[in-house]
Every structure is written in C-alpha cells, then in structure tokens.
Write a protein that holds these residues in place. Structure first.
Motif, PDB file in Angstrom:
ATOM      1  N   ILE A  45      33.090  35.543  18.410  1.00  0.00           N
ATOM      2  CA  ILE A  45      32.167  36.079  17.102  1.00  0.00           C
ATOM      3  C   ILE A  45      31.883  37.565  17.310  1.00  0.00           C
ATOM      4  CG2 ILE A  45      30.246  35.593  15.913  1.00  0.00           C
ATOM      5  CD1 ILE A  45      30.347  32.736  17.258  1.00  0.00           C
ATOM      6  N   ARG A  46      31.907  38.380  16.363  1.00  0.00           N
ATOM      7  CA  ARG A  46      31.568  39.608  16.168  1.00  0.00           C
ATOM      8  C   ARG A  46      30.300  39.638  15.196  1.00  0.00           C
ATOM      9  NH1 ARG A  46      29.293  43.679  13.906  1.00  0.00           N
ATOM     10  NH2 ARG A  46      30.033  45.802  14.670  1.00  0.00           N
ATOM     11  N   ALA A  47      29.175  40.139  15.600  1.00  0.00           N
ATOM     12  CA  ALA A  47      27.957  40.222  14.868  1.00  0.00           C
ATOM     13  C   ALA A  47      26.977  41.271  15.611  1.00  0.00           C
ATOM     14  CB  ALA A  47      27.282  38.885  14.942  1.00  0.00           C
ATOM     15  N   ASP A  48      26.045  41.458  14.780  1.00  0.00           N
ATOM     16  CA  ASP A  48      25.171  42.469  15.339  1.00  0.00           C
ATOM     17  C   ASP A  48      24.331  41.691  16.757  1.00  0.00           C
ATOM     18  OD1 ASP A  48      22.419  41.191  14.957  1.00  0.00           O
ATOM     19  OD2 ASP A  48      22.832  41.766  13.001  1.00  0.00           O
ATOM     20  N   GLU A  49      23.810  42.648  17.627  1.00  0.00           N
ATOM     21  CA  GLU A  49      23.429  42.521  18.983  1.00  0.00           C
ATOM     22  C   GLU A  49      22.517  41.221  18.798  1.00  0.00           C
ATOM     23  OE1 GLU A  49      22.549  45.273  21.743  1.00  0.00           O
ATOM     24  OE2 GLU A  49      23.876  46.808  20.925  1.00  0.00           O
ATOM     25  N   GLU A  50      21.538  41.384  17.912  1.00  0.00           N
ATOM     26  CA  GLU A  50      20.257  40.412  17.698  1.00  0.00           C
ATOM     27  C   GLU A  50      20.960  38.963  17.577  1.00  0.00           C
ATOM     28  OE1 GLU A  50      16.252  39.224  15.213  1.00  0.00           O
ATOM     29  OE2 GLU A  50      17.245  41.255  14.971  1.00  0.00           O
ATOM     30  N   ARG A  66      35.519  41.346  26.421  1.00  0.00           N
ATOM     31  CA  ARG A  66      34.740  41.920  25.412  1.00  0.00           C
ATOM     32  C   ARG A  66      34.994  43.344  24.931  1.00  0.00           C
ATOM     33  NH1 ARG A  66      29.272  41.774  26.182  1.00  0.00           N
ATOM     34  NH2 ARG A  66      29.590  41.034  28.593  1.00  0.00           N
ATOM     35  N   GLU A  67      35.174  44.048  26.052  1.00  0.00           N
ATOM     36  CA  GLU A  67      35.113  45.544  25.636  1.00  0.00           C
ATOM     37  C   GLU A  67      36.596  45.918  25.096  1.00  0.00           C
ATOM     38  OE1 GLU A  67      34.901  47.511  29.494  1.00  0.00           O
ATOM     39  OE2 GLU A  67      32.686  47.826  29.532  1.00  0.00           O
ATOM     40  N   GLN A  68      37.806  44.956  25.494  1.00  0.00           N
ATOM     41  CA  GLN A  68      39.032  45.195  24.814  1.00  0.00           C
ATOM     42  C   GLN A  68      38.889  44.710  23.500  1.00  0.00           C
ATOM     43  OE1 GLN A  68      40.782  42.693  27.818  1.00  0.00           O
ATOM     44  NE2 GLN A  68      42.011  44.395  28.742  1.00  0.00           N
ATOM     45  N   ILE A  69      38.259  43.752  23.292  1.00  0.00           N
ATOM     46  CA  ILE A  69      38.138  43.159  21.648  1.00  0.00           C
ATOM     47  C   ILE A  69      37.431  44.369  20.843  1.00  0.00           C
ATOM     48  CG2 ILE A  69      37.424  41.560  20.170  1.00  0.00           C
ATOM     49  CD1 ILE A  69      37.876  39.531  22.558  1.00  0.00           C
ATOM     50  N   PHE A  72      36.130  49.902  12.572  1.00  0.00           N
ATOM     51  CA  PHE A  72      34.805  49.085  12.380  1.00  0.00           C
ATOM     52  C   PHE A  72      34.097  49.022  13.728  1.00  0.00           C
ATOM     53  CE2 PHE A  72      33.707  44.066  11.627  1.00  0.00           C
ATOM     54  CZ  PHE A  72      32.226  44.588  11.357  1.00  0.00           C
ATOM     55  N   PRO A  73      33.035  50.279  13.827  1.00  0.00           N
ATOM     56  CA  PRO A  73      32.561  50.251  15.210  1.00  0.00           C
ATOM     57  C   PRO A  73      31.936  49.245  15.697  1.00  0.00           C
ATOM     58  CG  PRO A  73      31.870  52.099  13.482  1.00  0.00           C
ATOM     59  CD  PRO A  73      32.645  51.054  12.877  1.00  0.00           C
ATOM     60  N   THR A  74      32.321  48.846  17.014  1.00  0.00           N
ATOM     61  CA  THR A  74      31.794  47.768  17.793  1.00  0.00           C
ATOM     62  C   THR A  74      31.776  47.923  19.064  1.00  0.00           C
ATOM     63  OG1 THR A  74      33.138  46.530  16.027  1.00  0.00           O
ATOM     64  CG2 THR A  74      32.642  45.290  18.094  1.00  0.00           C
ATOM     65  N   THR A  75      30.683  47.378  19.839  1.00  0.00           N
ATOM     66  CA  THR A  75      30.628  47.293  21.311  1.00  0.00           C
ATOM     67  C   THR A  75      30.671  46.133  21.708  1.00  0.00           C
ATOM     68  OG1 THR A  75      28.314  47.053  21.557  1.00  0.00           O
ATOM     69  CG2 THR A  75      28.836  49.421  20.904  1.00  0.00           C
ATOM     70  N   LYS A  76      30.744  45.960  23.296  1.00  0.00           N
ATOM     71  CA  LYS A  76      30.909  44.751  23.943  1.00  0.00           C
ATOM     72  C   LYS A  76      29.843  43.784  23.541  1.00  0.00           C
ATOM     73  CE  LYS A  76      29.005  46.033  28.327  1.00  0.00           C
ATOM     74  NZ  LYS A  76      29.360  46.091  30.055  1.00  0.00           N
ATOM     75  N   ASP A  77      28.487  44.472  23.249  1.00  0.00           N
ATOM     76  CA  ASP A  77      27.554  43.560  23.096  1.00  0.00           C
ATOM     77  C   ASP A  77      27.441  42.996  21.639  1.00  0.00           C
ATOM     78  OD1 ASP A  77      26.419  44.229  25.596  1.00  0.00           O
ATOM     79  OD2 ASP A  77      25.554  46.214  24.855  1.00  0.00           O
ATOM     80  N   ASN A  78      28.564  43.187  20.708  1.00  0.00           N
ATOM     81  CA  ASN A  78      28.524  42.781  19.379  1.00  0.00           C
ATOM     82  C   ASN A  78      29.465  41.570  19.678  1.00  0.00           C
ATOM     83  OD1 ASN A  78      28.559  46.345  18.343  1.00  0.00           O
ATOM     84  ND2 ASN A  78      27.068  44.497  17.697  1.00  0.00           N
ATOM     85  N   ILE A  79      30.052  41.441  20.857  1.00  0.00           N
ATOM     86  CA  ILE A  79      31.172  40.226  21.061  1.00  0.00           C
ATOM     87  C   ILE A  79      30.519  39.118  21.862  1.00  0.00           C
ATOM     88  CG2 ILE A  79      33.469  39.672  21.864  1.00  0.00           C
ATOM     89  CD1 ILE A  79      33.429  41.648  19.564  1.00  0.00           C
TER      90      ILE A  79
END
Length: 369
Positions: free
Chosen positions: A226-231, A61-64, A73-80
């Motif tokens: 899937i990439r989306a917001d954490e909620e 998830r971190e790599q993606i 496109f700022p993204t963290t592992k918790d968005n994946i």
C-alpha cells in the motif's frame, strides 16, 4: 458469506480442463533462473530467517518508492507498507473502514467485494463505461460515501482503462468532497501501448495506492503493498500487526535482491507485455471468428477480456455449468455485480492458455450454446 466462485472453480477442474477462469499469469514467463540466483545469494544470511519489521524490510520499500518517484509520484519508504499479497492490502483497508459505505465500479473485482462484505462495508455500485466510471453517478455516490474503490488500469473484470479525462474528473471530485480513493493497480505494468498516470499521483494525501508483484513476477512470493501518506501507513500498520506481524521475510529479501538489477526487471516486464498482447489479440480474433455473437472490446493491457452476448436471455452462469462438463470454464459476469443477478456477460482470462487452448476452448463454449 460465500466462497469466491473463482476459487471454487479452480478446485473443481483438473489438468485436462481449459481454464479461462482464474487470473493466472503465464508460468512460461516466470524468471525462474534469476529468482534462483537471488535466492541463493540471500540464504546464507542469518537475518533472512529472523522476524522482521511490520512495514516491510527497508531495502524493498526503498526500491518500490523509487519506482513511484521515477514516474513523477514523489514517494519515500515511509509511504510504503508491505503486505502479504494485494489481497491482504485490501483486507487491511476494509478493516480500517469497517462499517462504512463505499463507492465501487459495477462490475468490480470479486475478491474486493467479498472483503467489503466481510467487513460490513455497504457498497454503492456505479456504472462502468468504456473509458471509465460514469462521472455523474460517481460524484452523486461519493458525495455520500466519502470513500471509493477503483481499478483504473485494465480493470478486473472489464479490462476497461480510464481515459485521462475521466482520471482528471475523479481527482476533482475526490478533492471537492474531501473524500478518499483506494486505487487498485495490480495490472498497471501490463500495458500494451503506454502506461497511464496514476490517479493517486494527484491525490497523495487522499489516496491508498495498491500494487503487487503477483501479476508481474510470481504470485507465490505473496508480496504486495500500500502506498499512502505516512500518517495513514502508521494506522494501517496497527491492523497489519494484528494479522501476521509481518509478511514473509524470505520473500521480501529474495525480491529485494532480484530488483537490484532494474534493467533485468524491465526486460522481464516487456517480455510479459509482448506475450500477453499477442494472446489478447488472438483471443479477440478467435472470438470474432468462432463466436461473433459475443461482443467485446479488445484489451489494451492486463489479463482479461470482457463482453456479453447480443442475446441478453443467455444466462452465462447456467452456461458455464454445461461448459464444465466439456472441460472448459470461464467466470460468468454476474459474479462481478453486487446483486449477482444472472446476465449474458463473461470474463475471460487469456494469459494462462496456449494459442491452441484458446481456439479449442472457444469452440467448446460455442458448442454448449
């Protein structure tokens, strides 16, 4: 419900059939040796064989997420959320929005349409033009549905790529109506010239961005995301857990090991682009030469070439039945429309065939006309 025409066709053909039907990547480009090395490195670790977390192993998830962030496109592992292929990602989202209405392109991806039907999503089709969806129709539909499904990069089946103007217009309309976008991007890395900006990048909290390693690496690992917001990810994870608890741990660990060398992966992606561009150009050239009555746009990336016969009376669904007898197949265009009324359109896959098969296959189709 009916089975996918494409899956049925794949079962009906044999090794002697020239198939332009399934969206199959070229087996000659699979990085077999590098994947063997990655596999051997992880197989001695006991945790590889154990249950793992539902949203996917942290490293992958971190790599993606890093790839998204590096592209602006700022993204963290918790968005994946890791899924069992992009098809499962689609199913999870359809279950999440079950019984609602959804705006889709016409033509659109057959696999998504079948999933939407299965989950009672009422589809509203919007005309797809050469540079993306018809904006007026899109807004009129989205105003009511509040949910949309688009494939902006080398669309399946049409191979259409959205212009930046159309991308910006979609962003503004989604924001205006506080709607949601499902952006399906399995082909975005298969560009021949340049990569376009994701629409979701300007809609980080109003979008679900879908990706897959099936088209860029190997399909059988069955890893998508899937990439989306954490909620939203937390909500989708509940559905994911009810399906399979988690996607294959071994596949995820192999991928994470392989992706440690980002230069190797980038070189692999470039080799795919070069090969597919050559085949797309050749396929287009042979169509113009051998079957000029079939009009099409030359692809700018992806895996498909789409068009239709000038004679609108030609039924390509009936034609493919004749082509099957001569051991060549494609997907008739009516399969990508909500009502499936016969038409003169065809989707060709060019990535899995040799140059010789492309020429021979087009000649066989022409002989069936």
């Amino acid at each position: 419900m009916k089975r996918s025409f494409i899956r049925e066709i794949l079962e009906a053909i044999d090794e002697h059939t020239i198939s332009f039907a399934g969206g199959l990547p070229s087996e000659n480009l699979f990085p077999i040796e590098d994947l063997k090395i990655a596999t051997n490195k992880i197989l001695d670790t006991p945790k590889v064989y154990q249950y793992t977390v539902s949203n996917g192993i942290s490293e992958l998830r971190e790599q993606i997420a890093k790839r998204y962030t590096d592209e602006g496109f700022p993204t963290t592992k918790d968005n994946i959320l890791i899924t069992t292929g992009s098809q499962q990602a689609m199913y999870i989202l359809a279950k999440f929005f079950e019984n609602k209405e959804i705006t889709i392109e016409e033509p659109s991806y057959l696999g998504a349409m079948n999933i939407f039907r299965l989950n009672n999503l009422k589809m509203q089709g919007v005309k797809l033009e050469e540079d993306g969806v018809n904006i007026d129709e899109f807004e009129k539909s989205l105003k009511n549905t509040k949910l949309s499904y688009l494939i902006p990069d080398f669309q399946n089946p049409s191979a259409t790529t959205y212009s930046q103007e159309k991308r910006d217009a979609v962003v503004n309309i989604v924001k205006k109506h506080n709607a949601l976008l499902i952006e399906d991007s399995p082909y975005s890395e298969l560009f021949f010239d340049k990569k376009s900006k994701y629409i979701s990048q300007d809609l980080p909290n109003n979008s679900f961005h879908l990706g897959s390693f099936s088209k860029t690496l190997v399909p059988s690992l069955r890893i998508g995301w899937i990439r989306a917001d954490e909620e939203k990810i937390r909500s989708l994870m509940i559905i994911k857990e009810s399906i399979d608890l988690h996607s294959s741990g071994i596949s995820q660990y192999i991928l994470a090991e392989y992706l440690k060398d980002t230069n190797k992966y980038e070189k692999h992606l470039q080799s795919i682009r070069d090969d597919y561009k050559a085949k797309a150009d050749f396929f287009s050239l042979q169509l113009n030469k051998l079957m000029p009555e079939f009009k099409h746009q030359k692809p700018k990336g992806g895996m498909f070439l789409y068009g239709g016969f000038e004679d609108k009376k030609i039924d390509t669904f009936a034609l493919v039945q004749e082509c099957l007898k001569k051991k060549v197949v494609y997907v008739p265009g009516n399969q990508f429309y909500i009502d499936k009324v016969p038409n003169s359109e065809i989707r060709f896959n060019y990535t899995h065939s040799s140059f010789e098969q492309i020429t021979e296959g087009i000649k066989l189709i022409k002989s069936c006309l």
